[in-house]
Design an enzyme around this catalytic site. Structure first.
Site, mmCIF file in Angstrom:
data_model
loop_
_atom_site.group_PDB
_atom_site.id
_atom_site.type_symbol
_atom_site.label_atom_id
_atom_site.label_comp_id
_atom_site.label_asym_id
_atom_site.label_seq_id
_atom_site.Cartn_x
_atom_site.Cartn_y
_atom_site.Cartn_z
ATOM 1 N N ARG A 1 0.859 -1.181 0.000
ATOM 2 C CA ARG A 1 0.000 0.000 0.000
ATOM 3 C C ARG A 1 0.900 1.237 0.000
ATOM 4 O O ARG A 1 2.069 1.168 0.383
ATOM 5 C CB ARG A 1 -0.894 0.029 1.239
ATOM 6 C CG ARG A 1 -1.842 -1.167 1.383
ATOM 7 C CD ARG A 1 -2.664 -1.038 2.673
ATOM 8 N NE ARG A 1 -3.627 -2.127 2.833
ATOM 9 C CZ ARG A 1 -3.404 -3.227 3.535
ATOM 10 N NH1 ARG A 1 -2.235 -3.386 4.147
ATOM 11 N NH2 ARG A 1 -4.329 -4.163 3.643
ATOM 12 N N LYS B 1 -2.358 -1.964 7.873
ATOM 13 C CA LYS B 1 -3.516 -1.431 8.581
ATOM 14 C C LYS B 1 -3.599 -2.024 9.981
ATOM 15 O O LYS B 1 -3.271 -3.183 10.200
ATOM 16 C CB LYS B 1 -4.800 -1.746 7.802
ATOM 17 C CG LYS B 1 -4.925 -0.982 6.497
ATOM 18 C CD LYS B 1 -6.252 -1.270 5.815
ATOM 19 C CE LYS B 1 -6.420 -0.445 4.553
ATOM 20 N NZ LYS B 1 -7.715 -0.730 3.876
ATOM 21 N N HIS C 1 -2.208 2.457 -6.083
ATOM 22 C CA HIS C 1 -2.824 1.168 -5.766
ATOM 23 C C HIS C 1 -2.871 0.245 -6.984
ATOM 24 O O HIS C 1 -3.032 -0.973 -6.836
ATOM 25 C CB HIS C 1 -4.235 1.388 -5.219
ATOM 26 C CG HIS C 1 -4.510 0.601 -3.969
ATOM 27 N ND1 HIS C 1 -3.726 0.711 -2.830
ATOM 28 C CD2 HIS C 1 -5.456 -0.329 -3.687
ATOM 29 C CE1 HIS C 1 -4.207 -0.103 -1.903
ATOM 30 N NE2 HIS C 1 -5.236 -0.751 -2.398
ATOM 31 N N ARG D 1 -0.216 -2.289 -6.726
ATOM 32 C CA ARG D 1 -0.578 -3.338 -5.766
ATOM 33 C C ARG D 1 -1.543 -4.337 -6.411
ATOM 34 O O ARG D 1 -1.375 -5.550 -6.280
ATOM 35 C CB ARG D 1 -1.198 -2.692 -4.532
ATOM 36 C CG ARG D 1 -1.712 -3.658 -3.458
ATOM 37 C CD ARG D 1 -2.113 -2.840 -2.237
ATOM 38 N NE ARG D 1 -2.937 -3.569 -1.292
ATOM 39 C CZ ARG D 1 -2.468 -4.327 -0.302
ATOM 40 N NH1 ARG D 1 -1.164 -4.485 -0.169
ATOM 41 N NH2 ARG D 1 -3.287 -4.925 0.538
ATOM 42 N N HIS E 1 -4.085 -8.891 3.903
ATOM 43 C CA HIS E 1 -5.537 -8.877 4.077
ATOM 44 C C HIS E 1 -5.923 -9.721 5.286
ATOM 45 O O HIS E 1 -5.454 -10.852 5.426
ATOM 46 C CB HIS E 1 -6.234 -9.452 2.837
ATOM 47 C CG HIS E 1 -6.212 -8.532 1.658
ATOM 48 N ND1 HIS E 1 -6.425 -8.969 0.364
ATOM 49 C CD2 HIS E 1 -6.009 -7.189 1.564
ATOM 50 C CE1 HIS E 1 -6.350 -7.944 -0.470
ATOM 51 N NE2 HIS E 1 -6.095 -6.863 0.234
ATOM 52 N N TYR F 1 -9.427 -10.812 -6.641
ATOM 53 C CA TYR F 1 -8.415 -11.052 -7.663
ATOM 54 C C TYR F 1 -8.658 -12.343 -8.428
ATOM 55 O O TYR F 1 -8.107 -12.536 -9.507
ATOM 56 C CB TYR F 1 -7.024 -11.041 -7.031
ATOM 57 C CG TYR F 1 -6.687 -9.688 -6.452
ATOM 58 C CD1 TYR F 1 -6.438 -8.600 -7.280
ATOM 59 C CD2 TYR F 1 -6.662 -9.490 -5.076
ATOM 60 C CE1 TYR F 1 -6.172 -7.351 -6.751
ATOM 61 C CE2 TYR F 1 -6.392 -8.235 -4.534
ATOM 62 C CZ TYR F 1 -6.148 -7.178 -5.390
ATOM 63 O OH TYR F 1 -5.890 -5.937 -4.868
#
Length: 305
Positions: free
Chosen positions: A147, A171, A240, A243, A266, A275
């Site tokens: 990110r 995150k 992004h 990514r 994730h 994806y």
């Protein structure tokens, strides 16, 4: 109009008691106002006559008029807040909008670059300090699927050249270790020699400006846009997108969704599963290009044109 006085009192409360911005109050006026206009068309004379099926029809009508699912959700949220205020004041006995949901928005697939487009973007002629930095920065970006905030947050000590990994903080302040490719490590090694001449004080950031300080997000975005133009990218490239491209290319090659999930950081596999849709698009395109029946039908279509 039905509910006009109630709406005026509600907007006054938003302004004086909740101290919401004029822009937000205006949005409530517009969204709740559409409900009151609906009531007038439906001959609903007072808000206590409003039922759940009315609110559902109101949402369906909004959809029929071309409003997006996101906008309908916002409109229903405003209506629920308005009716909840009336229930709290004792003017209504129940909030009939509380269980009415907007239609689910279609999930937009992220834009990606194919492998050749990424390779072209990263073939930066590193002939000055900023170009050397940018090459290393974009190589690491794509090599690890980071990110933007993670890329900016990488410190020199986070890259282990011997182990070929980088530790990043994602995150929720969760850290993870991601493999780094050979070309990214080579670009970083060259950049570190230049960085030593620019760094100020005890700055730990891997990627720094000419002034020797950690880069800002807008700087990275601007440099990426710059190189996309210079390298002749066919589309506008945003951070992004690298990514997304990383995830798609890894999944195409390995088919290992769990591994992609771990590398992307994730928390839920369902987030990574988007994806698989991109991968299916790739497979469908390959089928159309390679399968004899697909090729034959395409030729037939061309002959009929």
């Amino acid at each position: 109009m039905t509910g006009a006085k109630e709406l005026d009192r509600f907007l006054a409360e938003l302004t004086t008691e909740r101290r919401l911005s004029p822009h937000t109050v205006s949005a409530y006026r517009r969204d709740v106002g559409t409900l009151l206009e609906f009531c007038a068309r439906e001959d609903i004379e007072s808000l206590d006559q409003l039922a759940v099926h009315h609110v559902r029809r109101f949402a369906a009508e909004s959809h029929f008029r071309g409003l997006s699912p996101r906008s309908i959700a916002r409109r229903l949220s405003a209506v629920r807040t308005f009716l909840a205020a009336l229930v709290e004041q004792g003017r209504l006995t129940a909030n009939v909008a509380v269980h009415v949901q907007a239609p689910k928005p279609s999930r937009r697939l992220p834009a990606t670059l194919d492998a050749d487009q990424v390779a072209s973007l990263l073939e930066i002629k590193a002939d000055d300090d900023l170009a050397i930095r940018d090459r290393a920065m974009l190589e690491l970006f794509y090599s690890c699927g980071l990110r933007l905030a993670e890329l900016i947050g990488v410190n020199v000590a986070d890259v282990d050249a011997a182990d070929r990994t980088v530790r990043v903080t994602g995150k929720g302040a969760k850290s993870r270790v991601v493999p780094v490719g050979r070309l990214a490590l080579e670009a970083i090694s060259r950049w570190l020699r230049v960085r030593a001449t620019l760094v100020k004080g005890d700055e730990q950031a891997m990627f720094i400006s000419r002034r020797g300080k950690r880069l800002a997000p807008r700087t990275v975005q601007a440099r990426l846009n710059h190189w996309a133009r210079v390298q002749g990218s066919p589309t506008r490239v945003h951070p992004h997108m690298l990514r997304h491209s990383f995830a798609t290319h890894i999944l195409e090659s390995s088919g290992d969704l769990r591994a992609v999930q771990e590398m992307l950081g994730h928390s839920s596999l369902s987030t990574t599963q988007i994806y698989t849709h991109l991968d299916f698009q790739h497979l469908a395109h390959s089928y159309d290009e390679a399968h004899p029946r697909a090729r034959r039908s395409r030729r037939r279509r061309q002959k009929t044109k």
